[in-house]
Every structure is written in structure tokens, then in C-alpha cells.
Design an enzyme around this catalytic site. Structure first.
Site, short mmCIF file in Angstrom:
data_model
loop_
_atom_site.label_atom_id
_atom_site.label_comp_id
_atom_site.label_asym_id
_atom_site.label_seq_id
_atom_site.Cartn_x
_atom_site.Cartn_y
_atom_site.Cartn_z
N GLY A 222 49.48 40.80 42.82
CA GLY A 222 48.06 40.94 43.10
C GLY A 222 47.25 41.22 41.84
O GLY A 222 47.56 40.72 40.75
N SER A 223 46.24 42.05 41.98
CA SER A 223 45.29 42.25 40.89
C SER A 223 45.87 42.99 39.70
O SER A 223 45.26 43.00 38.63
CB SER A 223 44.05 42.99 41.40
OG SER A 223 43.32 42.15 42.29
N THR A 224 47.04 43.64 39.84
CA THR A 224 47.64 44.26 38.67
C THR A 224 48.01 43.21 37.62
O THR A 224 48.08 43.51 36.43
CB THR A 224 48.90 45.08 39.04
OG1 THR A 224 49.85 44.23 39.66
CG2 THR A 224 48.53 46.22 39.97
N LYS A 226 46.16 40.97 36.62
CA LYS A 226 44.97 40.67 35.81
C LYS A 226 45.05 41.29 34.42
O LYS A 226 44.34 40.87 33.51
CB LYS A 226 43.72 41.14 36.55
CG LYS A 226 43.44 40.30 37.80
CD LYS A 226 42.34 40.89 38.67
CE LYS A 226 42.16 40.06 39.95
NZ LYS A 226 41.21 40.66 40.90
N ASP A 471 40.77 45.29 47.40
CA ASP A 471 41.57 45.61 46.22
C ASP A 471 41.69 47.11 46.01
O ASP A 471 42.65 47.59 45.43
CB ASP A 471 40.94 44.96 44.98
CG ASP A 471 41.73 45.24 43.72
OD1 ASP A 471 42.77 44.59 43.53
OD2 ASP A 471 41.32 46.12 42.95
#
Length: 492
Positions: A222-224, A226, A471
């Protein structure tokens, strides 16, 4: 007599020479059997003597801090000594099990030679045991674990499914490795019927207590992820100023597709990298991944450790993956930690550690040293750099961005008084049409205000998070667990 004695002496010499040759052949064959073929005889399933000898003496111990977390119990049975465990469920993802019936796993398997006393380094003389068929007392394995951090991670996860990995960024020492739900490896020690029942029950349990989620389960990060995309964009020069607008639309139509990607927060249209990182704008990072390009994204991901199939700590770690064959729409989704991107919690701890360590990824390791039974050091684990994931200047910018997340973004639950903390939260969708409960992620690092070095990098994943689907759930469910682990390391 003299005339007849000379032929007789010749016959005696020939007989003596023949006997000497037979003796030499016997010695050569004995050497072949003892040394060259000895291993294959020992490993033959029909040979029970080796197995009986293996359990005929206490096994060496695995140590955490100053104390053993394993032991041996004299059962009085044919396979005499059974393995015992202190705080078995707490340390099971590290120790694995040692079973007379089902063999060994994890550290019990990777360090079996030392623990069982068969490692040649335990012998005072080379090849001595091969000649005598003897066995040294079991040696010990000293781990890198911080017992307080390990307990904090285990207590933080509680009854939820998930995992925690914590690393010392400057050395790669693994400080905590927890997976829940867990099990007691002592249930698999011994040979009675209860062992078989325990094995069947543990392997058929729907929540998979024997699965080491910290190193053997991969999740969409997921957003980790990024953090990786931001590093690639900064290193490639796609972003030169983290406060400049990125010209990202909201929603963002995936290239060559009719699918429109949206955000869970406001203000993402044209947002700067700083704002997009702080509030986790999907559209910004998807567009950045496409702008960086598949080759550069794959190179950066590999620098952090993705797609590495050889990683051992010393037992095998499942490879985290960033797909090397994607179109632009798939690349956009991969760049926000979705599509085929998968990571273990240990891998994501390595990502956070690289940011804290000026871009360098140190090889993670779980064993500090091995010793003889009386404590004399046999071998130590060397520290080395696995990869340089990004430029040091890029790592410095990412430290700023991750600090912003904790100070005023989605990771405020990870803040620790008296320390600088950087973090990144994430929620990973999964299941058919993303119908599954999202995985809540949080990765972070912490540095005491009294220290010049970052003390710890942590990754937490919670499979059955209860937060909203946004998120921010990573900050709500996983960040407090990360904070507890970081506090444990900062306050020994």
C-alpha cells in the site's frame, strides 16, 4: 638348507608384502567409509544410530539478551532429550521448532549444526569427529533480539493477525521479529501421540499460527511503498523541489485505461511531493511512477531489496516483489503499492532503515555470534551493506518527509517525546474487487534527541485492522504498535 632357504625367504617376503597391501587396502577402505562415505551413511533413513545419538545429549541453546529461551529435558526415552522453550509463542517466529518427528525450522534449522554439536568449528582438532565418530556438546546461538522490543511488538499485536519487524539501521541487526497468532514449539517436542495431534491441529488452523508472517508472508504494501516511489522520483530528477506543484490531476486516469484513480483526502490536485507524502495522495504517486518509468522504478525497488531471492537472516526470507513486466497503467498501481507489488514486513523495515541510514541498506541478520557450550566464540556475523538504495541527499529529503508525517500528517500516533520520529502509514486493499478488510501498515524510524544515530526502524502490518478504509487506518491501527517498539529500544 641354504639353497632351499632362499626361495622360502622370497615367499615370505611376497606374503608379507601381500599382507601389507591387504592392510593398506583395509585402511583405505576404512578411511573411505569413515570420512568420504560417512555422511551418506549417517543420512540414510535406515540408520537410526545417528538419530539416537542426535537426541542422546542436550541440544545447545538459543539466547536472547543474557538468557536462553530454549532448553532440553531428559525424557528417559530412546530419543532421550526433548526440546523445551521459554515464552514459546513469543519467540516462535525466531526459534522455529526442533522435533524428533518433524525435524527443525527457522533458527533451529539454520543453526542446527552448532546446536546439535555437529558443526566442525566446534571441534578442537580438524576432522577429529570424522575419525572418532564422536559428537561435541551442543553450541549456543546468540541472537540480536532486544527482549523488551520483542515483548512490546507481541503485546501490541495482541489477538490480531499481523507481524512486526524491527532493525537497527546502522548495522542490520534484527531487534524484533513477531508474528501473530503464534504457537508453542514445545508442543512438537517428543514422540508421543500428542505431538502428531498438535501438528495436525496447527497445520489445519484457519488463522495459520505456524506461518511466519514477518518473513514468509508477502502483502501489498500500500502507501508505505510511496517511500520507494518518492526515492525513485528524487533520484531520477523527476522531482527537484519537494514543495513545487507536481501537476497531478485528481482523479488521475490510468494510462491506456478508462480507470480513474482517486484519493481519500482533499487537496491532492497538483499537490507538492511534501503534501502528497504527508497525506498520501494516490494520484500524485501513481503519476510520478509513470514519469520515472518502469526501468528506474524497478532499479530503485531492487536497491531497497525487492526481487532478492537470496536473502537469509540466516533462514530464508520470502522475496518481496516489484513486477518487472508491466504496462503504464500497471506501473501506476505498482507505484502506490498495489497491483503485483508485494512485501514482507522485514522488507518494509529495510525500506525505513535505508532512509534513516543515508540511503544504505545493511544486510539484516538475526545471529550475533555462535559459541561453544562453555561460551567461547566460534563465529560472529559480519556487518555489510547490501545495497545503496538512493543518494544520501535523497535520503535526507525523505527523512524530512517522513518526519512531517509524524509531526502533522497521518502518523501522529507514532510521535515520541524526546525523539525524532519519521513514518509512513498505509492501507493495502486486497481480495476480489478489493473487498477484503484492508491491511493496515506503518513503517517508521526513531532517533533519540540525545543520540547522533537512528536507533531503530520498524514495520508493522495488521491484517484485521478495524479502522476506516482510508489510508489513515495505518496510522490508527499500526502506528501505536510501532511507537511501543521504538520506545522499547530508545529506553533500554
Amino acid at each position: 638348507m641354504t639353497g632351499n632357504g632362499r626361495p622360502m625367504a622370497r615367499y615370505i617376503r611376497h606374503a608379507a608384502l601381500f599382507c601389507a597391501l591387504l592392510l593398506l587396502a583395509l585402511l583405505v577402505n576404512a578411511t573411505r567409509v569413515q570420512i568420504v562415505r560417512g555422511g551418506s551413511y549417517d543420512e540414510n533413513p535406515a540408520n537410526r544410530r545417528s538419530t539416537i545419538a542426535r537426541y542422546g545429549q542436550p541440544r545447545g541453546n538459543i539466547l536472547v539478551g543474557d538468557g536462553p529461551i530454549t532448553g532440553s529435558r531428559d525424557s528417559g526415552q530412546r530419543f532421550r532429550f526433548e526440546r523445551t522453550y521459554r515464552d514459546g509463542p513469543l519467540y516462535a517466529p525466531v526459534t522455529g521448532f526442533s522435533s524428533q518427528v518433524y525435524g527443525t525450522a527457522f533458527l533451529e534449522a539454520a543453526a542446527d549444526g552448532v546446536l546439535a554439536g555437529t558443526d566442525p568449528l566446534l571441534s578442537p582438532l580438524p576432522l577429529w569427529n570424522d575419525l572418532t565418530r564422536g559428537r561435541n556438546p551442543g553450541g549456543n546461538v546468540v541472537t540480536t533480539l532486544d527482549p523488551v522490543a520483542q515483548r512490546a511488538a507481541y503485546a501490541g499485536l495482541g489477538s490480531r493477525r499481523g507481524a512486526v519487524a524491527a532493525i537497527e539501521p546502522s548495522t542490520g541487526r534484527v531487534l524484533a521479529l513477531v508474528s501473530t497468532p503464534s504457537y508453542d514449539p514445545a508442543e512438537l517436542s517428543g514422540t508421543d501421540a500428542s505431538v502428531a495431534r498438535a501438528w495436525a491441529r496447527l497445520n489445519s488452523a484457519p488463522d495459520k499460527p505456524m506461518l511466519n508472517r514477518a518473513v514468509r508472508q508477502t502483502y501489498p504494501p500500500g502507501s508505505t511503498f510511496k517511500v520507494v516511489t518518492a526515492a525513485a522520483a528524487l533520484d531520477a530528477g523527476v522531482v527537484r523541489d519537494v514543495d513545487e506543484p507536481t501537476r497531478s490531476p485528481d482523479p488521475y486516469r490510468l494510462p491506456g485505461s478508462s480507470v480513474r484513480l482517486t484519493n481519500e483526502v482533499e487537496g491532492c490536485e497538483g499537490a507538492s511531493l511534501r503534501y502528497a507524502f504527508q497525506w498520501s495522495c494516490n494520484t500524485v504517486f501513481a503519476k510520478l511512477g509513470v514519469a520515472v518509468g518502469a526501468g528506474a522504478m524497478q532499479g530503485t525497488a531492487s536497491g531497497f531489496g525487492f526481487n532478492d531471492r537470496e536473502l537469509r537472516i540466516p533462514f530464508r526470507v520470502s522475496p518481496s516483489t516489484f513486477d518487472t513486466r508491466v504496462d503504464e497503467a500497471q506501473l501506476a498501481l505498482s507505484s502506490i503499492g498495489q497491483y503485483n507489488t508485494r512485501a514482507t514486513p522485514l522488507q518494509m523495515a529495510m525500506v525505513a532503515a535505508a532512509v534513516a541510514n543515508n540511503g544504505a541498506v545493511r544486510t539484516p541478520h538475526l545471529v550475533e555470534r555462535t559459541t561453544t557450550g562453555d561460551g567461547s566464540t566460534v563465529a560472529t556475523t559480519g556487518q555489510r551493506t547490501l545495497h545503496q538504495a538512493m543518494n544520501p541527499a535523497t535520503a535526507m529529503r525523505l527523512r524530512e518527509l517522513m518526519t512531517d508525517v509524524v509531526e502533522e500528517g497521518t502518523g501522529t500516533n507514532a510521535a515520541i517525546p524526546g525523539a525524532t520520529v519519521g513514518g509512513k502509514s498505509g492501507t493495502a486493499q486486497h481480495g476480489i474487487h478489493n473487498s477484503g478488510t484492508p491491511y493496515a501498515w506503518f513503517i517508521s524510524w526513531a532517533q533519540s534527541d540525545r543520540s547522533l544515530e537512528t536507533a531503530v526502524a520498524v514495520a508493522v502490518v495488521v491484517e484485521d485492522a478495524e479502522a476506516d478504509r482510508g489510508d489513515i487506518s495505518g496510522g490508527g491501527d499500526a502506528a501505536p504498535i510501532a511507537r511501543a517498539v521504538m520506545e522499547a529500544v530508545l529506553d533500554p
